[in-house]
Scaffold this active site. Structure first.
Site, short mmCIF file in Angstrom:
data_model
loop_
_atom_site.label_atom_id
_atom_site.label_comp_id
_atom_site.label_asym_id
_atom_site.label_seq_id
_atom_site.Cartn_x
_atom_site.Cartn_y
_atom_site.Cartn_z
CG LEU A 577 -1.99 -1.16 1.41
CD1 LEU A 577 -2.73 -0.98 2.67
CD2 LEU A 577 -3.09 -0.97 0.26
N GLY A 578 2.00 1.15 0.37
CA GLY A 578 2.99 2.30 0.58
C GLY A 578 4.11 2.08 1.86
CE LYS A 579 10.17 1.02 0.69
NZ LYS A 579 10.38 1.02 -0.53
N GLY A 581 6.52 5.49 7.93
CA GLY A 581 7.71 6.24 8.64
C GLY A 581 8.77 5.10 8.86
CG PHE A 582 8.87 2.88 12.07
CD1 PHE A 582 8.61 1.76 12.54
CD2 PHE A 582 8.35 4.05 12.27
CE1 PHE A 582 7.67 1.65 13.27
CE2 PHE A 582 7.46 4.04 13.20
CZ PHE A 582 7.13 2.94 13.91
N GLY A 583 8.71 1.70 8.00
CA GLY A 583 8.47 0.13 7.39
C GLY A 583 7.41 0.31 6.13
CB VAL A 585 1.60 0.12 4.79
CG1 VAL A 585 0.49 -0.30 5.24
CG2 VAL A 585 2.55 1.07 5.51
CE LYS A 599 3.61 1.82 11.20
NZ LYS A 599 3.66 3.15 11.71
CG ASP A 696 4.61 14.25 10.60
OD1 ASP A 696 4.78 15.26 10.20
OD2 ASP A 696 5.23 13.23 10.14
#
Ligand SMILES: *[C@@H]1O[C@H](CO)[C@@H](O)[C@H](O)[C@H]1NC(C)=O
Ligand SMILES: *[C@@H]1O[C@H](CO)[C@@H](O)[C@H](O)[C@H]1NC(C)=O
Ligand SMILES: *[C@@H]1O[C@H](CO)[C@@H](O)[C@H](O)[C@H]1NC(C)=O
Ligand SMILES: *[C@@H]1O[C@H](CO)[C@@H](O)[C@H](O)[C@H]1NC(C)=O
Ligand SMILES: *[C@@H]1O[C@H](CO)[C@@H](O)[C@H](O)[C@H]1NC(C)=O
Ligand SMILES: *[C@@H]1O[C@H](CO)[C@@H](O)[C@H](O)[C@H]1NC(C)=O
Ligand SMILES: *[C@@H]1O[C@H](CO)[C@@H](O)[C@H](O)[C@H]1NC(C)=O
Ligand SMILES: *[C@@H]1O[C@H](CO)[C@@H](O)[C@H](O)[C@H]1NC(C)=O
Ligand SMILES: *[C@@H]1O[C@H](CO)[C@@H](O)[C@H](O)[C@H]1NC(C)=O
Ligand SMILES: *[C@@H]1O[C@H](CO)[C@@H](O)[C@H](O)[C@H]1NC(C)=O
Length: 878
Positions: A577-579, A581-583, A585, A599, A696
């Protein structure tokens, strides 16, 4: 091979002699005539012009300036102009499969006193016809209609406001002006006469306008006072055919030249001939026709006092765009060539199919029933894609098949009355959203008959009766009827009475591999939340269900998953699905069909484990309908994963930038999204224990559900911050450039007001739809740029132009004001999120009270926002 064909009078002609002056089928619209004024007959033609009432639903009427009046006459003296919206359309009732001559007249005449030369586009249905760019022009086309309605649309492309003076349609005979493909755009039409007089209706029963054309020196006029039989299918006026030209020198060619642009433009020629001289026994008039030296037709002799038309069977082209037509006598001819009249058209292709006719009439019926007057709801509903009607989605992937309407979203549109039968005719609907309106009456059975329907949202209305069993039994349908207090439900079908008496009215029949579930969510999907491992009792005392705290979206038996379960869930990590903050998804399923976002914490992430633990700790505590919820987690050796609810509609940024689809979020939806985001943030600040700073806040962290409900995501950077004794925590400065509170950056002191600042940036983004940082701007940062524009008093230029002025201006300016106060350099002067929520709800109320009416920028844009800049910004609205 002969490319021309002579049209000699054939059958059916008798019919056409009869009504020489019949206006049957004519549509003659004086677009500037005040609606309500009666039709009138124009002076020279006797044509009956009507106002455009009922043909167009926007625009205002005006008249050309006095100093230009002498050059024109009615109906050209007045016009309708379209200051609002991008596309404005005339909707005409026509006969299907009929060849129409369509004329649109544009005479600017400085009607607005602004002396801005016109420059806008003219569309026929979903296809571009031409660009209007001169101050006095008649656009003409010969076009075969494909349905019973025809749309002529004016499209704003720059600063010039589209206008139109006259719109005229004349049905032609079927077998004339036939093309291999495409329609015929007027190039020229002339009869060869030195009279200087142009001819149109009533002499020309089709109301073509014939200009007199003559080359004085080398030509001589041939004319007759005898009657010329002009009765071939082209029905030329006798006056046109009773005169012609020949070269003075009997051996000379008759030359006609013109140019086309671009050079490879295809065109069709129509030449009309009749012998006008009485030939002596030995006389022969015979000639060949060539275009740029290429033989076209011949040898040919015009028939005495009888009209014949020579025309192209296939389109022609001229090398370099410079065309030379020559009529050259043959050796045996004793007379020079003769030509009476000539027409030329270029070919214009209209490749885009119009939307399926049943869908069009269905949606118009819905529009009429509910009295929807959205500015974008004009012209073809689906195409061109950039003018897709707000709230619709269509399948238009193949331009050679008619687009179909697949989704209708009329949520929060102030709809009153019953669920209209008209929806029944939208037979390709997959998704229907009528939530959040004032609909009454029963849920109609016919919804179950729309085979393609996968999702129906009728929540938050005032529907009554019971849900039809056919709907409940429909396979693969997801139906939402919650928030309809008068809706009766048969036992267990749509009411789940919880032990606590807490009502939950919703039916969720899981969608089996529906379209929606296949949609791939791209972009950052970093989310969080809600584990009930630790006692929630301390955090969540008894509370009314309306305060936003909510049950998790998806309940699983265990919250803790094994790694092998995660592998199964994600189908071995197939869909990314996407990237975050630290991994990475991944897309996954739990409970045999419910979608989740998984995630995975990357192994290499050095601070990963600490972050992970911190996040899970947080997720245990926080729980709100506007915060993305955590379904579970995995903590098995090196394998750490967080499993979140799936957010079908991606993030707000994608929707603002148009990368997700071309559907433009309207102002009301934008406001609703920020209201909900603000509620989530407010809960973090005030509702959760301990309070939290998000740190954020940005548009990529505002995720949207299938129903565009907004939820805040990404607590990766969140940290608890103590409130007793201390009002801030000092941490490493973190956040996203552009959104970062300058005060936090300077002092390294973190307070919840830093989130308020970032939220102010989000507000400016939904107002302007411009990048937060744009180095090509005079002021790269959005807050400074907006500030400068406001001090210049240049308020309109900050608004997202794609909204087309379709918003309540009071609502907008209040939002601008709120955004600027959130961006106050001094955090103490910024509002709290609670205040922001209240203010935004007022903005939303203004917008909603508009009740679907189109925006009236003009009436309210006099509100001034004055700003002073120094160390502080303090906007005040007057
Ligand atoms: C066009 O046709 C529709 C349906 O046939 C009719 O309701 C409408 O009044 C017509 N409009 C005009 C301007 O004639
Ligand atoms: C159109 O433009 C021409 C040349 O600029 C000008 O002479 C003429 O007056 C204009 N006519 C109208 C109707 O604006
Ligand atoms: C008819 O032809 C004569 C002779 O060429 C010419 O003088 C006259 O102008 C023509 N009349 C018209 C109406 O073209
Ligand atoms: C004109 O020509 C057509 C076809 O040849 C014929 O039917 C008609 O009677 C003619 N009309 C006159 C007025 O001569
Ligand atoms: C036209 O051509 C013929 C044969 O070529 C010649 O006899 C005649 O004189 C020419 N006429 C004129 C007017 O040039
Ligand atoms: C017609 O065009 C041909 C070729 O360009 C040229 O030679 C001839 O002189 C022209 N005739 C007239 C009457 O202009
Ligand atoms: C005729 O037309 C064809 C194609 O349109 C072109 O290739 C050719 O050069 C033209 N001229 C002659 C004299 O054939
Ligand atoms: C005119 O047409 C005839 C018959 O097709 C042909 O024989 C002749 O060569 C042509 N003349 C010219 C000048 O093209
Ligand atoms: C649905 O379409 C049919 C046929 O086009 C039409 O007769 C009928 O009136 C329409 N029904 C509604 C409710 O619009
Ligand atoms: C439409 O609404 C009215 C209430 O105003 C109700 O009596 C009627 O039954 C409804 N019709 C349908 C088809 O639901």
């Amino acid at each position: 091979m002969e490319k021309y064909y002579v049209f000699i009078a054939t059958v059916l002609m008798i019919l056409h002699i009869v009504h020489a002056q019949d206006q049957t089928g004519f549509i003659s619209v004086d677009c500037g005539l005040t609606p309500g004024e009666p039709p009138y007959n124009a002076l020279l033609t006797g044509l009956t012009y009507t106002s455009d009432a009922g043909l167009v639903n926007s625009g205002k009427t005006s008249a050309i300036a006095k100093e230009f009046e002498s050059g024109y006459s009615k109906p050209t003296l007045s016009l309708r102009y379209f200051p609002d919206g991008v596309r404005s359309c005339y909707n005409l009732n026509v006969s299907r499969d009929t060849n129409y001559l369509i004329k649109a007249t544009f005479v600017y005449g400085n009607y607005d006193g602004l002396k801005i030369d016109p420059n806008f586009d003219l569309y026929l249905g979903p296809n571009l016809w031409t660009t209007v760019s001169t101050n006095d022009t008649i656009e003409e086309i010969i076009h075969v209609t494909k349905s019973n309605s025809l749309q002529v649309c004016l499209v704003k492309t720059g600063i010039s406001i589209p206008f139109i003076n006259v719109l005229e349609l004349r049905p032609l005979r079927k077998n004339v002006y036939v093309t291999q493909s495409g329609s015929l755009k007027y190039l020229f039409r002339a009869y060869l006469s030195n009279s200087g007089r142009s001819i149109r209706y009533p002499n020309d029963i089709y109301d073509r306008k014939w200009y007199a054309f003559f080359v004085e020196k080398s030509w001589t006029s041939v004319n007759t006072t005898l009657n010329v039989n002009a009765t071939n299918g082209y029905e030329l006026p006798e006056d046109v055919m009773a005169t012609g030209a020949t070269p003075l020198n009997v051996n000379a060619t008759l030359n006609i030249t013109w140019t086309v642009e671009p050079p490879n433009t295809q065109f069709y020629l129509y030449m009309h001939f009749a012998e006008l001289q009485t030939l002596r026994a030995n006389d022969i008039r015979e000639f060949n026709m060539t275009v740029n030296g290429n033989f076209s037709y011949g040898p040919y002799s015009p028939k005495p006092l009888k009209t014949e038309t020579v025309f192209d069977l296939a389109p022609e082209q001229c090398e370099g765009g410079a065309c030379l037509l020559q009529l050259k006598k043959t050796p045996k001819s004793t007379l020079p060539p003769l030509l009476n009249a000539i027409e030329a058209f270029t070919v214009i292709e209209f490749p885009q199919m119009e939307t399926n006719g049943d869908d069009v009439s269905g949606i118009k019926n819905v529009q009429d029933t509910y009295g929807l007057s959205r500015i974008s709801w004009q012209g073809d509903p689906c195409v061109p894609k950039k003018f897709l009607w707000d709230g619709l989605n269509c399948n238009d992937s193949d331009i050679s098949t008619p687009p179909i309407i697949t989704s209708l979203d009329l949520s929060s549109s102030g709809l009153n009355g019953n669920i209209t039968q008209a929806i029944q005719n939208l037979t390709h609907l997959q998704k229907l959203d009528l939530s959040n309106n004032n609909l009454i009456g029963e849920i109609p059975e016919f919804l179950a008959d729309i085979k393609s329907l996968l999702v129906i949202d009728l929540s938050r209305n005032n529907l009554s009766g019971s849900v039809p069993p056919s709907l409940l039994q429909k396979k693969g349908l997801k139906l939402n009827v919650e928030g309809n207090p008068n809706l009766l439900c048969t036992s267990g079908s749509c009411v789940n009475k919880g032990e606590n008496g807490h009502k939950k009215k919703s039916i969720v029949v899981p969608v089996v591999a529906s379209i929606a579930s296949v949609a791939v969510l791209i972009g950052a999907l970093v989310i969080f939340f809600v584990l009930r491992k630790k006692k929630p009792s301390k955090v969540e005392g008894p509370h009314p269900p309306s305060d936003g705290r909510s049950e998790p979206a998806i309940m699983t038996k265990n919250r803790r998953f094994t790694y092998s379960e995660v592998v199964t869930m994600t189908n071995n990590f197939q869909g990314i699905l996407g990237k975050g903050g630290f991994g990475i998804v991944y897309h996954g399923f739990v409970n045999g069909g419910e979608q989740v976002a998984v995630k995975m914490l990357s192994h290499s992430s050095s601070q990963g484990y600490k972050q992970f633990k911190a996040e899970v700790e947080l997720l245990l505590r926080v729980h709100h309908k506007n915060l993305v919820s955590l379904v579970g987690y995995c903590d098995e050796g090196e394998n750490l994963a967080l499993i979140y609810e799936y957010m079908a509609n991606g993030d707000l940024k994608e929707h603002m930038s148009g990368t997700r689809n071309r559907f433009i979020l309207n102002w009301g939806t934008r406001l609703k999204i920020v209201v909900e985001s603000a509620q989530g943030l407010e809960y973090l600040h005030n509702g959760s224990k301990p309070p939290m700073v998000h740190r954020d806040v940005k548009t990529t962290n505002i995720l949207l559900t299938e129903h565009f409900q907004a939820k805040l995501a990404d607590f990766g950077l969140s940290r608890s911050f103590p409130i007793e004794g201390e009002t801030h925590v000092s941490t490493v400065v973190a956040g996203t450039p552009g959104y970062l509170d300058p005060e936090y950056y300077r002092t390294n002191w973190l307070t919840e007001k830093s989130d308020v600042y970032s939220f102010g940036i989000v507000l400016l983004e939904i107002i302007t739809n411009r990048p937060v940082i744009d180095q090509s701007r005079e002021k790269p940062h959005i807050a400074e740029w907006v500030g400068v524009m406001l001090t210049k008093g240049d308020i309109k230029s900050i608004m997202d132009p794609s909204l087309n002025g379709d918003y309540d201006s009071g609502s907008v300016w209040k939002t601008v004001e709120l955004a600027m106060s959130c961006l106050n350099p001094s955090s103490a002067r910024r509002p709290t999120m609670s205040q922001v929520v209240i203010e935004l709800n007022e903005c939303l109320a203004y917008e909603n009270s508009r009740g679907g009416a189109s925006g009236d920028m003009d009436s309210k844009s006099s509100i001034e926002v004055s700003l002073t800049f120094g160390t502080e910004m303090s906007p005040t609205a007057r």
